[in-house]
Scaffold this active site. Structure first.
Site, PDB file in Angstrom:
ATOM      1  N   ARG A  50      41.920  32.209  41.887  1.00  0.00           N
ATOM      2  CA  ARG A  50      41.736  33.322  40.955  1.00  0.00           C
ATOM      3  C   ARG A  50      42.964  33.498  40.064  1.00  0.00           C
ATOM      4  O   ARG A  50      42.849  33.735  38.860  1.00  0.00           O
ATOM      5  CB  ARG A  50      41.423  34.617  41.728  1.00  0.00           C
ATOM      6  CG  ARG A  50      41.024  35.765  40.805  1.00  0.00           C
ATOM      7  CD  ARG A  50      40.519  36.965  41.566  1.00  0.00           C
ATOM      8  NE  ARG A  50      41.563  37.580  42.375  1.00  0.00           N
ATOM      9  CZ  ARG A  50      41.362  38.625  43.177  1.00  0.00           C
ATOM     10  NH1 ARG A  50      40.161  39.150  43.289  1.00  0.00           N
ATOM     11  NH2 ARG A  50      42.352  39.133  43.876  1.00  0.00           N
ATOM     12  N   HIS A 104      56.880  32.387  22.066  1.00  0.00           N
ATOM     13  CA  HIS A 104      58.327  32.569  22.051  1.00  0.00           C
ATOM     14  C   HIS A 104      58.894  32.866  23.442  1.00  0.00           C
ATOM     15  O   HIS A 104      60.046  33.251  23.580  1.00  0.00           O
ATOM     16  CB  HIS A 104      58.716  33.677  21.067  1.00  0.00           C
ATOM     17  CG  HIS A 104      58.453  33.299  19.638  1.00  0.00           C
ATOM     18  ND1 HIS A 104      58.279  34.216  18.627  1.00  0.00           N
ATOM     19  CD2 HIS A 104      58.299  32.070  19.068  1.00  0.00           C
ATOM     20  CE1 HIS A 104      58.042  33.572  17.491  1.00  0.00           C
ATOM     21  NE2 HIS A 104      58.047  32.274  17.739  1.00  0.00           N
ATOM     22  N   LYS A 149      42.952  39.206  36.501  1.00  0.00           N
ATOM     23  CA  LYS A 149      43.794  40.177  37.217  1.00  0.00           C
ATOM     24  C   LYS A 149      45.147  40.196  36.511  1.00  0.00           C
ATOM     25  O   LYS A 149      46.101  39.538  36.925  1.00  0.00           O
ATOM     26  CB  LYS A 149      43.903  39.797  38.687  1.00  0.00           C
ATOM     27  CG  LYS A 149      44.384  40.928  39.575  1.00  0.00           C
ATOM     28  CD  LYS A 149      44.098  40.643  41.025  1.00  0.00           C
ATOM     29  CE  LYS A 149      44.795  41.607  41.961  1.00  0.00           C
ATOM     30  NZ  LYS A 149      44.429  43.005  41.839  1.00  0.00           N
TER      31      LYS A 149
HETATM   32  N1  PMP Z   1      38.950  45.732  41.577  1.00  0.00           N
HETATM   33  C1  PMP Z   1      40.177  45.936  41.101  1.00  0.00           C
HETATM   34  C2  PMP Z   1      40.333  46.548  39.760  1.00  0.00           C
HETATM   35  C3  PMP Z   1      41.302  45.542  41.853  1.00  0.00           C
HETATM   36  O1  PMP Z   1      42.538  45.737  41.374  1.00  0.00           O
HETATM   37  C4  PMP Z   1      41.104  44.955  43.128  1.00  0.00           C
HETATM   38  C5  PMP Z   1      42.284  44.480  43.923  1.00  0.00           C
HETATM   39  N2  PMP Z   1      43.082  45.520  44.402  1.00  0.00           N
HETATM   40  C6  PMP Z   1      39.806  44.797  43.602  1.00  0.00           C
HETATM   41  C7  PMP Z   1      38.744  45.182  42.793  1.00  0.00           C
HETATM   42  C8  PMP Z   1      39.535  44.164  44.929  1.00  0.00           C
HETATM   43  O2  PMP Z   1      39.823  42.785  44.872  1.00  0.00           O
HETATM   44  P1  PMP Z   1      40.300  41.979  46.145  1.00  0.00           P
HETATM   45  O3  PMP Z   1      39.268  42.185  47.197  1.00  0.00           O
HETATM   46  O4  PMP Z   1      40.397  40.578  45.692  1.00  0.00           O
HETATM   47  O5  PMP Z   1      41.605  42.547  46.543  1.00  0.00           O
END
Ligand code: PMP
Length: 291
Positions: A50, A104, A149
């Site tokens: 990811r 940059h 993310k």
């Molecule tokens: N949605 C958002 C906006 C997040 O930031 C997160 C992670 N904290 C999740 C869902 C859950 O993702 P994961 O199970 O991969 O931690």
């Protein structure tokens, strides 16, 4: 505490980024939050998949391979004696000029924090949490894909501020289609008439690793678990609601805007999934991150 930063383990006080780092100036970067259970990095491969996809989508070059990042995370865990905890792996665009132009910034900045984690209290896991309905909409995928993310969490922080002001542990954010997207840092599931539903990717969500595992274990337990759009009214009228996330794991939501969901207690489906999730952790099974 020791921080892994650009190849070295340094004291926390020395783990600093430049004021010209675009991660700080513009939120230009990507990150992962990863659990450590029993001394092992949980779902390391899926998180790195990811991370690299997030980086690719913002044309950010990560200066390390998967294996190098795993070795770096192992170093950070060992240096801090973490057996059960949480890793924050951050890659910023790096040091550049005051303009936006990412070209940059010749070299990305990478750092890893390995620490303990306490998101919710034991009481909240036992009794469930109250969440609020956010007025703020989740970022539209055509603007900034929520599946990236990125270090741009202001949309989520505005949702979180609504939660805090409204006395909720989390805020449920909808999208511009009027469907529920996710919570500010967790994915959402509802249980209705035996079916388990979670919004699809198109709802504009981060595709959570915990969400993927929850869907998998729910299906293995024989539940009709699927991705499907629903509105905030469906949350209000659900039999059970729970959130999933790396830090949260699986936590029951028992009230929405202070009104009980179902009978207002942690339901049997959520309880069953939580114990299956614990078993899944102990099984050491690795998932492949899928979009
Ligand atoms: N949605 C958002 C906006 C997040 O930031 C997160 C992670 N904290 C999740 C869902 C859950 O993702 P994961 O199970 O991969 O931690």
């Amino acid at each position: 505490m020791k921080i892994w930063m650009n190849d070295n383990l340094v004291d926390q006080a020395d783990a600093t980024v430049s004021v010209f780092d675009h991660g700080l100036l513009y939120g230009d970067g990507v990150f992962e939050g990863i659990r450590v259970y029993n001394g092992a990095i949980f779902q390391a491969t899926a998180h790195l998949e990811r991370l690299f996809l997030s980086a690719e989508r913002i044309a950010l070059t990560i200066g390390y391979t998967h294996d190098e990042l795993i070795a770096a995370m192992d170093q950070a865990i060992a240096a801090n004696g973490i057996t059960t905890g949480y890793i924050r792996l951050v890659v910023t665009r790096g040091v550049g000029t005051l303009g936006l132009n990412p070209n940059h910034c010749p070299k990305s900045t990478t750092f890893i924090i390995a620490d303990a984690i306490h998101l919710y209290t034991e009481e909240m896991y036992t009794n469930g949490i109250n969440v609020i309905t956010a007025k703020r909409l989740r970022t539209h995928p055509e603007m900034l894909p929520p599946r990236v993310k990125s270090l741009n969490y202001l949309n989520n922080i505005l949702g979180k501020l609504e939660a805090i002001r409204g006395g909720g542990a989390e805020a449920i954010m909808s999208n511009s289609d009027g469907n529920v997207a996710e919570a500010t840092c967790d994915n959402i599931f509802i249980v209705k008439d035996g079916a388990i539903l979670t919004p699809p990717a198109e709802a504009g969500i981060l595709l959570g690793i915990t969400r993927q595992i929850a869907l998998l274990i729910a299906q293995r337990l024989g539940y009709a678990a699927r991705e499907e759009n629903f509105t905030i009214d469906a949350v209000r009228n659900a039999d059970e609601v729970f959130l999933t996330g790396t830090a949260a794991e699986i936590i029951a939501v028992v009230r929405l805007d202070d009104a009980p969901i179902g009978d207002g207690t942690v339901g049997p489906t959520t309880t069953a999934l939580l114990s299956a999730f614990r078993e899944f952790i102990d099984s050491d099974e690795e998932i492949t991150y899928t979009e």
